[in-house]
Design an enzyme around this catalytic site. Sequence first.
Site, PDB file in Angstrom:
ATOM      1  CG  ASP A   1     -13.668   1.242  -7.202  1.00  0.00           C
ATOM      2  OD1 ASP A   1     -14.409   0.570  -7.164  1.00  0.00           O
ATOM      3  OD2 ASP A   1     -13.587   2.547  -6.699  1.00  0.00           O
TER       4      ASP A   1
ATOM      5  CD  GLU B   1      -2.711   1.599   0.196  1.00  0.00           C
ATOM      6  OE1 GLU B   1      -3.543   0.966  -0.123  1.00  0.00           O
ATOM      7  OE2 GLU B   1      -2.509   2.906  -0.144  1.00  0.00           O
TER       8      GLU B   1
ATOM      9  N   GLY C   1      -6.930   0.270   3.904  1.00  0.00           N
ATOM     10  CA  GLY C   1      -8.376   0.757   3.934  1.00  0.00           C
ATOM     11  C   GLY C   1      -8.854   1.243   2.490  1.00  0.00           C
ATOM     12  N   GLY C   2      -7.809   1.944   1.915  1.00  0.00           N
ATOM     13  CA  GLY C   2      -8.341   2.288   0.487  1.00  0.00           C
ATOM     14  C   GLY C   2      -9.067   3.321   0.628  1.00  0.00           C
ATOM     15  CB  VAL C   3     -11.268   5.135  -2.264  1.00  0.00           C
ATOM     16  CG1 VAL C   3     -12.354   5.944  -2.228  1.00  0.00           C
ATOM     17  CG2 VAL C   3     -10.086   5.294  -3.014  1.00  0.00           C
ATOM     18  CB  CYS C   4     -13.875   1.760   1.219  1.00  0.00           C
ATOM     19  SG  CYS C   4     -15.489   1.168   2.186  1.00  0.00           S
TER      20      CYS C   4
ATOM     21  N   GLY D   1     -22.295  17.264 -11.300  1.00  0.00           N
ATOM     22  CA  GLY D   1     -22.569  15.733 -11.306  1.00  0.00           C
ATOM     23  C   GLY D   1     -23.539  15.377 -10.227  1.00  0.00           C
TER      24      GLY D   1
ATOM     25  CG  HIS E   1     -46.351  -6.040  12.369  1.00  0.00           C
ATOM     26  ND1 HIS E   1     -46.501  -5.318  11.366  1.00  0.00           N
ATOM     27  CD2 HIS E   1     -46.993  -5.819  13.585  1.00  0.00           C
ATOM     28  CE1 HIS E   1     -47.377  -4.435  11.993  1.00  0.00           C
ATOM     29  NE2 HIS E   1     -47.683  -4.645  13.005  1.00  0.00           N
TER      30      HIS E   1
HETATM   31  P1  FAD Z   1      -9.484   1.564  -3.299  1.00  0.00           P
HETATM   32  O1  FAD Z   1     -10.398   1.437  -2.157  1.00  0.00           O
HETATM   33  O2  FAD Z   1      -9.218   2.709  -4.045  1.00  0.00           O
HETATM   34  O3  FAD Z   1      -8.136   1.024  -2.591  1.00  0.00           O
HETATM   35  C1  FAD Z   1      -7.040   0.773  -3.649  1.00  0.00           C
HETATM   36  C2  FAD Z   1      -5.633   1.132  -2.850  1.00  0.00           C
HETATM   37  O4  FAD Z   1      -4.706   0.943  -3.610  1.00  0.00           O
HETATM   38  C3  FAD Z   1      -5.357   2.717  -2.373  1.00  0.00           C
HETATM   39  O5  FAD Z   1      -5.257   2.731  -0.985  1.00  0.00           O
HETATM   40  C4  FAD Z   1      -4.278   3.119  -3.085  1.00  0.00           C
HETATM   41  O6  FAD Z   1      -3.675   3.705  -2.479  1.00  0.00           O
HETATM   42  C5  FAD Z   1      -3.864   1.759  -3.634  1.00  0.00           C
HETATM   43  N1  FAD Z   1      -2.829   1.747  -4.631  1.00  0.00           N
HETATM   44  C6  FAD Z   1      -3.010   2.164  -6.050  1.00  0.00           C
HETATM   45  N2  FAD Z   1      -1.933   2.113  -6.677  1.00  0.00           N
HETATM   46  C7  FAD Z   1      -0.869   1.516  -5.928  1.00  0.00           C
HETATM   47  C8  FAD Z   1       0.435   1.035  -6.331  1.00  0.00           C
HETATM   48  N3  FAD Z   1       0.817   1.090  -7.503  1.00  0.00           N
HETATM   49  N4  FAD Z   1       1.165   0.777  -5.222  1.00  0.00           N
HETATM   50  C9  FAD Z   1       0.578   0.621  -3.910  1.00  0.00           C
HETATM   51  N5  FAD Z   1      -0.630   0.638  -3.696  1.00  0.00           N
HETATM   52  C10 FAD Z   1      -1.344   1.230  -4.528  1.00  0.00           C
HETATM   53  N6  FAD Z   1     -18.904   2.111  -2.113  1.00  0.00           N
HETATM   54  C11 FAD Z   1     -19.899   1.476  -1.346  1.00  0.00           C
HETATM   55  O7  FAD Z   1     -19.852   0.134  -1.478  1.00  0.00           O
HETATM   56  N7  FAD Z   1     -20.579   1.822  -0.482  1.00  0.00           N
HETATM   57  C12 FAD Z   1     -20.450   3.235  -0.120  1.00  0.00           C
HETATM   58  O8  FAD Z   1     -21.069   4.003   0.690  1.00  0.00           O
HETATM   59  C13 FAD Z   1     -19.429   3.881  -1.004  1.00  0.00           C
HETATM   60  N8  FAD Z   1     -19.231   5.404  -0.654  1.00  0.00           N
HETATM   61  C14 FAD Z   1     -18.384   6.144  -1.301  1.00  0.00           C
HETATM   62  C15 FAD Z   1     -17.909   7.652  -1.187  1.00  0.00           C
HETATM   63  C16 FAD Z   1     -17.102   8.198  -1.884  1.00  0.00           C
HETATM   64  C17 FAD Z   1     -16.926   9.741  -1.663  1.00  0.00           C
HETATM   65  C18 FAD Z   1     -16.190   7.476  -2.862  1.00  0.00           C
HETATM   66  C19 FAD Z   1     -15.137   8.217  -3.708  1.00  0.00           C
HETATM   67  C20 FAD Z   1     -16.300   6.050  -2.956  1.00  0.00           C
HETATM   68  C21 FAD Z   1     -17.346   5.433  -2.255  1.00  0.00           C
HETATM   69  N9  FAD Z   1     -17.667   4.132  -2.638  1.00  0.00           N
HETATM   70  C22 FAD Z   1     -18.609   3.517  -1.917  1.00  0.00           C
HETATM   71  C23 FAD Z   1     -16.713   3.344  -3.606  1.00  0.00           C
HETATM   72  C24 FAD Z   1     -15.735   2.559  -2.789  1.00  0.00           C
HETATM   73  O9  FAD Z   1     -14.950   3.545  -1.983  1.00  0.00           O
HETATM   74  C25 FAD Z   1     -14.993   1.955  -3.730  1.00  0.00           C
HETATM   75  O10 FAD Z   1     -15.623   1.100  -4.583  1.00  0.00           O
HETATM   76  C26 FAD Z   1     -13.784   0.847  -3.243  1.00  0.00           C
HETATM   77  O11 FAD Z   1     -13.024   1.832  -2.170  1.00  0.00           O
HETATM   78  C27 FAD Z   1     -12.973   0.112  -4.141  1.00  0.00           C
HETATM   79  O12 FAD Z   1     -12.043  -0.705  -3.511  1.00  0.00           O
HETATM   80  P2  FAD Z   1     -10.845  -1.238  -4.085  1.00  0.00           P
HETATM   81  O13 FAD Z   1     -10.245  -2.093  -2.974  1.00  0.00           O
HETATM   82  O14 FAD Z   1     -10.988  -1.734  -5.302  1.00  0.00           O
HETATM   83  O15 FAD Z   1      -9.825   0.157  -4.242  1.00  0.00           O
HETATM   84  P1  NAI Z   2     -21.564   8.501 -11.177  1.00  0.00           P
HETATM   85  O1  NAI Z   2     -21.100   8.036 -12.263  1.00  0.00           O
HETATM   86  O2  NAI Z   2     -22.597   8.212  -9.899  1.00  0.00           O
HETATM   87  O3  NAI Z   2     -22.227  10.069 -11.495  1.00  0.00           O
HETATM   88  C1  NAI Z   2     -21.492  11.232 -12.309  1.00  0.00           C
HETATM   89  C2  NAI Z   2     -22.529  11.927 -12.583  1.00  0.00           C
HETATM   90  O4  NAI Z   2     -21.861  13.181 -13.053  1.00  0.00           O
HETATM   91  C3  NAI Z   2     -23.264  11.183 -13.710  1.00  0.00           C
HETATM   92  O5  NAI Z   2     -24.924  11.548 -13.487  1.00  0.00           O
HETATM   93  C4  NAI Z   2     -23.023  12.126 -14.902  1.00  0.00           C
HETATM   94  O6  NAI Z   2     -24.031  12.360 -15.809  1.00  0.00           O
HETATM   95  C5  NAI Z   2     -22.403  13.519 -14.562  1.00  0.00           C
HETATM   96  N1  NAI Z   2     -21.510  14.087 -15.224  1.00  0.00           N
HETATM   97  C6  NAI Z   2     -20.432  13.824 -15.902  1.00  0.00           C
HETATM   98  N2  NAI Z   2     -19.812  14.773 -16.514  1.00  0.00           N
HETATM   99  C7  NAI Z   2     -20.644  15.694 -16.214  1.00  0.00           C
HETATM  100  C8  NAI Z   2     -20.329  17.305 -16.585  1.00  0.00           C
HETATM  101  N3  NAI Z   2     -19.257  17.724 -17.288  1.00  0.00           N
HETATM  102  N4  NAI Z   2     -21.267  18.109 -15.981  1.00  0.00           N
HETATM  103  C9  NAI Z   2     -22.317  17.856 -15.208  1.00  0.00           C
HETATM  104  N5  NAI Z   2     -22.540  16.492 -14.827  1.00  0.00           N
HETATM  105  C10 NAI Z   2     -21.480  15.636 -15.406  1.00  0.00           C
HETATM  106  O7  NAI Z   2     -20.071   9.050 -10.386  1.00  0.00           O
HETATM  107  P2  NAI Z   2     -19.761   9.730  -8.865  1.00  0.00           P
HETATM  108  O8  NAI Z   2     -21.060  10.095  -8.337  1.00  0.00           O
HETATM  109  O9  NAI Z   2     -18.507  10.475  -9.260  1.00  0.00           O
HETATM  110  O10 NAI Z   2     -19.449   8.364  -8.161  1.00  0.00           O
HETATM  111  C11 NAI Z   2     -18.294   7.386  -8.577  1.00  0.00           C
HETATM  112  C12 NAI Z   2     -18.712   5.929  -8.071  1.00  0.00           C
HETATM  113  O11 NAI Z   2     -18.311   5.960  -6.991  1.00  0.00           O
HETATM  114  C13 NAI Z   2     -20.107   5.686  -8.202  1.00  0.00           C
HETATM  115  O12 NAI Z   2     -20.550   5.220  -9.447  1.00  0.00           O
HETATM  116  C14 NAI Z   2     -20.152   4.569  -7.164  1.00  0.00           C
HETATM  117  O13 NAI Z   2     -19.862   3.339  -7.922  1.00  0.00           O
HETATM  118  C15 NAI Z   2     -19.130   4.802  -6.222  1.00  0.00           C
HETATM  119  N6  NAI Z   2     -19.870   5.337  -4.920  1.00  0.00           N
HETATM  120  C16 NAI Z   2     -20.697   4.857  -4.387  1.00  0.00           C
HETATM  121  C17 NAI Z   2     -21.405   4.949  -3.360  1.00  0.00           C
HETATM  122  C18 NAI Z   2     -22.373   4.236  -2.740  1.00  0.00           C
HETATM  123  O14 NAI Z   2     -22.413   3.040  -2.962  1.00  0.00           O
HETATM  124  N7  NAI Z   2     -23.331   4.978  -2.044  1.00  0.00           N
HETATM  125  C19 NAI Z   2     -21.271   6.461  -2.765  1.00  0.00           C
HETATM  126  C20 NAI Z   2     -20.383   7.315  -3.505  1.00  0.00           C
HETATM  127  C21 NAI Z   2     -19.683   6.595  -4.885  1.00  0.00           C
END
Ligand code: FAD
Ligand code: NAI
Length: 449
Positions: free
Chosen positions: A302, A34, A40-43, A176, A434
């Site tokens: 992702d 990492e 823990g990544g993005v999540c 968006g 219920h």
């Molecule tokens: P990531 O979580 O992206 O982890 C990848 C890791 O790899 C990172 O820590 C990165 O630093 C590391 N890495 C990358 N390249 C290298 C390299 N070359 N060498 C070493 N390390 C590296 N999903 C849900 O299911 N529920 C939600 O409520 C939800 N909310 C979200 C809210 C936001 C604002 C965002 C942005 C995303 C949300 N998601 C949600 C999406 C979710 O976070 C991702 O789908 C998930 O984190 C993907 O997991 P992953 O393991 O594929 O990658």
């Molecule tokens: P998204 O794909 O869900 O939505 C992006 C939106 O931006 C679309 O509706 C698109 O039409 C719009 N868009 C694109 N270009 C634009 C522009 N130039 N002007 C105006 N609108 C524009 O992507 P988002 O919201 O960035 O999330 C990425 C991913 O992260 C999600 O698809 C989801 O997989 C994950 N995620 C999951 C969550 C959850 O499970 N609750 C919470 C947050 C993210």
Amino acid sequence: MTDTYDLIIIGAGPGGYVAAERAGAAGKKVALIEREEHLGGVCLNWGCVPTKTLLASAKAFYTASHGEAYGVSADNVRFHLAKAMERKLSVQNQLRQGIRGLMKKFKVEVIAGQASFTDAKTVSVAGRTLTAPDILIATGSRPAKPPIPGADQAHVLNSDAILNITALPKQLAIVGGGVIGLEFACFFAQIGVKVTVIEFLPEVAPSVDAELAKTLRGELEAKGVAFHLGTKVERITADAVVAKGASGEVTVPADMVLVCTGRTPNSDGLGLEKIGVELRRGAIAVDERCRTNIPGIWAIGDVTAKAMLAHVASRQGEVVVNQITGHPDHMRYHAIPGVIYTSPEVAGCGLTEAQAQAEGIAVTVVKWPFAANGRFLAEYSGKGFLKAILRKDDGRLIGVHAIGGAVSEMSFGWAAMIEAEFTVRDIKELVFPHPTVNEALRDAVFTLH
Ligand code: FAD
Ligand code: NAI
């Protein structure tokens, strides 16, 4: 010197660290690489966990300031951003510690640094060379950067940066109206910020059932969020977003702008071109067993852009580890719950009516309003309903979609029923507790006599 492992995992998000835990538990010698400080990544660090923690703070504030209908009134209710951020950090730290503990427990070697391939069996990181018969790429994704003039100004933030603000905006413009945009719109609107969402498509949340998306937009409008749909952002100035819609130019005043227009897979910088791993539109191409085109190289989460959800990444990781440890497995994508954690929440699992039609599947759609559900009326306010999608030929449940209250907690049950191929009769014979909002599914199905 080259260090040898059974499995090398690149990236410690919910894909990578769960795979590491499962492989370690199965007795494999695992290296987990990492590049960031925390596992823990993005999540855990910029996604699911911090956003849900902040949304819980906003919900608590909103409930405290709108309790009259429940017989509760409070004066001088205030939102303290710094305290909410502190709570977010403490939740994150607790979970970060938990992951470190699990890696230790399962003897996973955690290596800090940016990994890249030397050849198909070798990875270099932090001056070290590692080799393994199986290498799992779980490098995740990052916010996409649309080419909008003015997007590089300091007040224009992505979903990472907005999680660390120290002062609230007065007027927030969100570019968006997808999942991220709607969750942040809900957070900021509930704490009193004026929010405007600018969405390119004719409706928000293009990934969910159209009727649910429209209802969610209405509920957020009722909380004060303004929407410009079918509107393309042209430029961002120091104090506004300028966009063009069907009725001409729109100027949205904003002292802060959130850009959330999708995410880009982290497939670059890994040396994949050297070893010939196939990409499709920037994502690593995998089959239903998470195999890339190169034997022994797997990809999950992702970076594969299959479904950018934490639970998908984790399950994909398990699918890979099961195969490596001699248990055949593959991904099934037909019953994956998806949730938008707004107030009200939107949750769906399986096919929508439109998707079923597009696939040529004849379906019966049954609907139940939450206005007829005792628990919903007792607990929640606002609109809500549930739709069940059933095959016409054999009555099998193939989709459930709902808006209202905390429907996220119900979606696991729908996934279980869809996976188990429940029919109308099976659902009718199942006993639901219920009063719960869950009963809406049973009630919906009983509209079929
Ligand atoms: P990531 O979580 O992206 O982890 C990848 C890791 O790899 C990172 O820590 C990165 O630093 C590391 N890495 C990358 N390249 C290298 C390299 N070359 N060498 C070493 N390390 C590296 N999903 C849900 O299911 N529920 C939600 O409520 C939800 N909310 C979200 C809210 C936001 C604002 C965002 C942005 C995303 C949300 N998601 C949600 C999406 C979710 O976070 C991702 O789908 C998930 O984190 C993907 O997991 P992953 O393991 O594929 O990658
Ligand atoms: P998204 O794909 O869900 O939505 C992006 C939106 O931006 C679309 O509706 C698109 O039409 C719009 N868009 C694109 N270009 C634009 C522009 N130039 N002007 C105006 N609108 C524009 O992507 P988002 O919201 O960035 O999330 C990425 C991913 O992260 C999600 O698809 C989801 O997989 C994950 N995620 C999951 C969550 C959850 O499970 N609750 C919470 C947050 C993210």
